[in-house]
Design an enzyme around this catalytic site. Structure first.
Site, PDB file in Angstrom:
ATOM      1  N   PRO A  17      69.609  59.576  82.520  1.00 26.72           N
ATOM      2  CA  PRO A  17      69.041  59.950  82.047  1.00 26.72           C
ATOM      3  C   PRO A  17      68.405  60.831  82.870  1.00 26.72           C
ATOM      4  O   PRO A  17      68.385  60.617  83.737  1.00 26.72           O
ATOM      5  CB  PRO A  17      67.777  58.898  82.347  1.00 26.72           C
ATOM      6  CG  PRO A  17      67.941  57.562  82.906  1.00 26.72           C
ATOM      7  CD  PRO A  17      69.738  57.814  83.323  1.00 26.72           C
ATOM      8  N   ALA A  19      65.432  63.624  82.811  1.00 30.44           N
ATOM      9  CA  ALA A  19      64.269  64.397  82.347  1.00 30.44           C
ATOM     10  C   ALA A  19      64.248  65.760  82.558  1.00 30.44           C
ATOM     11  O   ALA A  19      64.903  65.993  83.651  1.00 30.44           O
ATOM     12  CB  ALA A  19      62.601  63.913  83.784  1.00 30.44           C
ATOM     13  N   GLN A  72      65.342  55.589  77.228  1.00 36.71           N
ATOM     14  CA  GLN A  72      64.860  54.650  78.031  1.00 36.71           C
ATOM     15  C   GLN A  72      63.317  54.445  77.951  1.00 36.71           C
ATOM     16  O   GLN A  72      62.830  56.329  78.068  1.00 36.71           O
ATOM     17  CB  GLN A  72      65.150  55.311  79.489  1.00 36.71           C
ATOM     18  CG  GLN A  72      65.059  54.799  80.731  1.00 36.71           C
ATOM     19  CD  GLN A  72      65.205  55.236  81.666  1.00 36.71           C
ATOM     20  OE1 GLN A  72      64.957  56.913  82.248  1.00 36.71           O
ATOM     21  NE2 GLN A  72      65.738  54.280  82.856  1.00 36.71           N
ATOM     22  N   CYS A 102      62.256  55.039  88.515  1.00 38.98           N
ATOM     23  CA  CYS A 102      61.116  56.413  88.635  1.00 38.98           C
ATOM     24  C   CYS A 102      60.638  56.706  90.280  1.00 38.98           C
ATOM     25  O   CYS A 102      59.537  55.375  90.000  1.00 38.98           O
ATOM     26  CB  CYS A 102      60.829  56.698  87.574  1.00 38.98           C
ATOM     27  SG  CYS A 102      60.106  58.771  88.122  1.00 38.98           S
ATOM     28  N   LYS A 141      67.064  49.846  84.322  1.00 42.48           N
ATOM     29  CA  LYS A 141      68.108  50.413  85.920  1.00 42.48           C
ATOM     30  C   LYS A 141      66.459  50.517  86.459  1.00 42.48           C
ATOM     31  O   LYS A 141      65.321  50.703  86.148  1.00 42.48           O
ATOM     32  CB  LYS A 141      67.674  52.292  85.263  1.00 42.48           C
ATOM     33  CG  LYS A 141      68.180  52.830  86.242  1.00 42.48           C
ATOM     34  CD  LYS A 141      68.399  54.415  85.221  1.00 42.48           C
ATOM     35  CE  LYS A 141      69.022  55.343  86.241  1.00 42.48           C
ATOM     36  NZ  LYS A 141      68.368  56.351  87.294  1.00 42.48           N
ATOM     37  N   ASN A 202      75.460  53.658  90.405  1.00 44.70           N
ATOM     38  CA  ASN A 202      74.456  55.008  90.008  1.00 44.70           C
ATOM     39  C   ASN A 202      74.790  55.679  92.064  1.00 44.70           C
ATOM     40  O   ASN A 202      73.994  54.615  92.012  1.00 44.70           O
ATOM     41  CB  ASN A 202      73.610  55.111  89.616  1.00 44.70           C
ATOM     42  CG  ASN A 202      73.067  55.936  89.486  1.00 44.70           C
ATOM     43  OD1 ASN A 202      71.546  55.726  89.498  1.00 44.70           O
ATOM     44  ND2 ASN A 202      73.424  57.163  89.207  1.00 44.70           N
ATOM     45  N   GLY A 203      74.491  57.364  91.925  1.00 50.92           N
ATOM     46  CA  GLY A 203      74.138  57.533  92.990  1.00 50.92           C
ATOM     47  C   GLY A 203      75.094  58.140  93.613  1.00 50.92           C
ATOM     48  O   GLY A 203      75.969  57.472  94.100  1.00 50.92           O
ATOM     49  N   ASP A 204      75.536  59.902  94.021  1.00 50.17           N
ATOM     50  CA  ASP A 204      76.594  60.432  95.192  1.00 50.17           C
ATOM     51  C   ASP A 204      77.911  60.506  94.133  1.00 50.17           C
ATOM     52  O   ASP A 204      78.584  60.650  95.180  1.00 50.17           O
ATOM     53  CB  ASP A 204      75.979  59.363  96.470  1.00 50.17           C
ATOM     54  CG  ASP A 204      74.969  59.828  96.530  1.00 50.17           C
ATOM     55  OD1 ASP A 204      73.480  60.875  95.905  1.00 50.17           O
ATOM     56  OD2 ASP A 204      74.898  59.526  97.949  1.00 50.17           O
ATOM     57  N   GLY A 226      74.936  61.703  86.751  1.00 54.82           N
ATOM     58  CA  GLY A 226      73.412  62.179  87.074  1.00 54.82           C
ATOM     59  C   GLY A 226      73.867  63.616  87.213  1.00 54.82           C
ATOM     60  O   GLY A 226      74.756  64.731  86.221  1.00 54.82           O
TER      61      GLY A 226
HETATM   62  C1  LIG Z   1      66.400  66.372  87.422  1.00 52.75           C
HETATM   63  C2  LIG Z   1      66.351  65.013  86.995  1.00 52.75           C
HETATM   64  C3  LIG Z   1      65.487  63.819  86.097  1.00 52.75           C
HETATM   65  C4  LIG Z   1      65.598  62.445  86.042  1.00 52.75           C
HETATM   66  N1  LIG Z   1      65.163  62.319  85.229  1.00 52.75           N
HETATM   67  C5  LIG Z   1      65.256  60.203  85.647  1.00 52.75           C
HETATM   68  C6  LIG Z   1      64.781  59.483  84.278  1.00 52.75           C
HETATM   69  O1  LIG Z   1      64.101  60.724  83.862  1.00 52.75           O
HETATM   70  N2  LIG Z   1      64.861  57.963  84.437  1.00 52.75           N
HETATM   71  C7  LIG Z   1      65.421  57.915  85.428  1.00 52.75           C
HETATM   72  O2  LIG Z   1      65.662  56.359  84.946  1.00 52.75           O
HETATM   73  N3  LIG Z   1      66.527  58.185  85.924  1.00 52.75           N
HETATM   74  C8  LIG Z   1      66.077  60.194  86.285  1.00 52.75           C
HETATM   75  N4  LIG Z   1      66.759  60.564  87.407  1.00 52.75           N
HETATM   76  C9  LIG Z   1      67.546  59.563  88.008  1.00 52.75           C
HETATM   77  C10 LIG Z   1      68.721  59.503  87.733  1.00 52.75           C
HETATM   78  O3  LIG Z   1      69.443  58.785  86.479  1.00 52.75           O
HETATM   79  C11 LIG Z   1      70.257  59.781  88.606  1.00 52.75           C
HETATM   80  O4  LIG Z   1      69.449  57.507  89.277  1.00 52.75           O
HETATM   81  C12 LIG Z   1      69.873  60.101  90.662  1.00 52.75           C
HETATM   82  O5  LIG Z   1      70.316  61.447  89.896  1.00 52.75           O
HETATM   83  C13 LIG Z   1      71.578  59.348  90.830  1.00 52.75           C
HETATM   84  O6  LIG Z   1      72.224  59.643  90.409  1.00 52.75           O
HETATM   85  P1  LIG Z   1      73.035  61.057  90.676  1.00 52.75           P
HETATM   86  O7  LIG Z   1      73.684  60.957  92.181  1.00 52.75           O
HETATM   87  O8  LIG Z   1      74.434  60.424  90.259  1.00 52.75           O
HETATM   88  O9  LIG Z   1      72.693  61.821  90.162  1.00 52.75           O
HETATM   89  C14 LIG Z   1      66.504  61.653  87.613  1.00 52.75           C
HETATM   90  C15 LIG Z   1      67.302  62.908  88.176  1.00 52.75           C
HETATM   91  C16 LIG Z   1      66.968  64.220  87.735  1.00 52.75           C
HETATM   92  C17 LIG Z   1      67.667  64.737  88.916  1.00 52.75           C
END
Ligand SMILES: Cc1cc2nc3c(=O)[nH]c(=O)nc-3n(C[C@H](O)[C@H](O)[C@H](O)COP(=O)(O)O)c2cc1C
Length: 327
Positions: A17, A19, A72, A102, A141, A202-204, A226
């Site tokens: 997810p 935003a 979510q 968040c 999450k 999740n992450g990176d 993400g």
């Molecule tokens: C622009 C943006 C908006 C995000 N919005 C949400 C959200 O609405 N809900 C949520 O649980 N995480 C949100 N996240 C976190 C991501 O879901 C994810 O946990 C985080 O980016 C780490 O994963 P990644 O390294 O694959 O990006 C957001 C991240 C970004 C960059």
């Protein structure tokens, strides 16, 4: 195979997810490319769902082509969260997810999002109450904890499991870290060791191979991606191919051109000019990342004021680089 309750998530790859990013158009783009097992809507405020806010209802619209889809929700008031979860189920989402990760101040101040990791009693009561209202799978999450001194993800995971949560997704950073530093994958491995419900890492994950590395090194049941998907929405297809032993070729320039223009036409049809232009600029920045002359296109589009000239600029950008490469 990864399942949330009885719902198969196949391949075990999930669009995180985000935003302002994972709106209907983007979810559809990712679905059309393929390789994704579940797509997530950006977080929605439980209060806004209950107040019948028109913008929120519009945000929550989705189409069957996106399924399976998770919605979510976030909030701190238990009855409001439970009633919002009931709406999520009523409108036909496949999964209801609670945001307990968040780190944004606006959300933390309302004791929602990651703030719930600072009050596991409240988190547990919320999970148990929401769970009772749902027949679709409930997921949670979260992050490692509020900060390094309060890494309580194992307790959080255990209480999710004890209260009937179908799967958990963990971003390997603390709330305090926001997006700084590296995600700690060893914590994902630990969580996997103590839980019997599916754990989504999740992450990176930046490149397709990172997803495989995460699965191998943590034993996680699925991978959530993400930010990498915004630059490369093909990443799910690339990982899915690797999971079955195929090497998927990188998207060609023609693939990119078709994707960008297809996405932008969807946005242009739906959104008023001001919002459309804002969205198009944001996505152009991501989609052209690393392409030759990407920067000059980004500069050029900053001057443009209408959607038609925007689409023309993107078309001629691709014409030029394709001619250059062919020459
Ligand atoms: C622009 C943006 C908006 C995000 N919005 C949400 C959200 O609405 N809900 C949520 O649980 N995480 C949100 N996240 C976190 C991501 O879901 C994810 O946990 C985080 O980016 C780490 O994963 P990644 O390294 O694959 O990006 C957001 C991240 C970004 C960059």
């Amino acid at each position: 195979m990864l399942r949330y309750g009885t719902l198969p998530i196949d391949p075990p790859l999930i669009l995180a997810p985000m935003a302002g990013v994972t709106d209907r158009d983007f979810r559809l783009i990712v679905r059309r490319i393929g390789g994704v097992g579940l797509v997530s809507m950006e977080f929605v405020s439980s209060k806004a769902i209950l107040s019948g806010n028109a913008k929120t209802r519009e945000l929550m619209r989705f189409s069957d082509a996106e399924r399976p889809l998770a919605i979510q929700i976030y909030g701190s008031d238990i009855p409001t969260m439970a009633a919002a979860a009931a709406v999520v189920e009523e409108i036909g989402a496949d999964v209801c997810d609670i945001n307990m990760g968040c780190p944004a101040n606006k959300v933390l101040k309302g004791c929602a999002g990651a703030a719930l990791m600072g009050d596991l009693g409240l988190a547990e009561r919320m999970i148990a109450t929401v769970k009772r209202r749902l027949s679709i799978p409930l997921t949670v999450k979260f992050r490692l904890g509020l900060d390094d001194k309060r890494r309580n993800y194992l307790e959080m995971g255990r209480l999710c499991e004890a209260n009937g949560v179908a799967a958990v997704a963990m971003h390997g950073r603390t709330a305090k870290q926001m997006f700084r530093g590296e995600a700690d994958w060893s914590a994902i491995a630990q969580l996997k060791e103590v839980l019997s419900i599916p754990v989504i890492g999740n992450g990176d994950v930046r490149q397709p191979d990172d997803a495989l590395k995460m699965m191998r090194s943590t034993g996680c049941d699925g991978v959530m991606i993400g930010r990498a998907a915004t630059k490369n929405p093909w990443i799910f297809r690339q990982v899915a191919a690797r999971l079955v032993g195929d090497e998927q070729a990188e998207p060609t320039l023609e693939d990119r051109r078709r994707l960008i223009l297809g996405h932008f036409r969807l946005v242009a049809e739906r959104e008023p000019t001001k919002f459309a232009m804002h969205k198009l600029r944001k996505f152009t920045g991501w989609y052209t990342h690393g392409l030759p002359h990407g920067r000059s296109l980004r500069q050029k589009i900053n001057q443009l004021r209408d959607v038609e000239s925007f689409l023309e600029a993107v078309e001629s950008f691709f014409d030029e680089i394709m001619t250059e490469i062919a020459a």
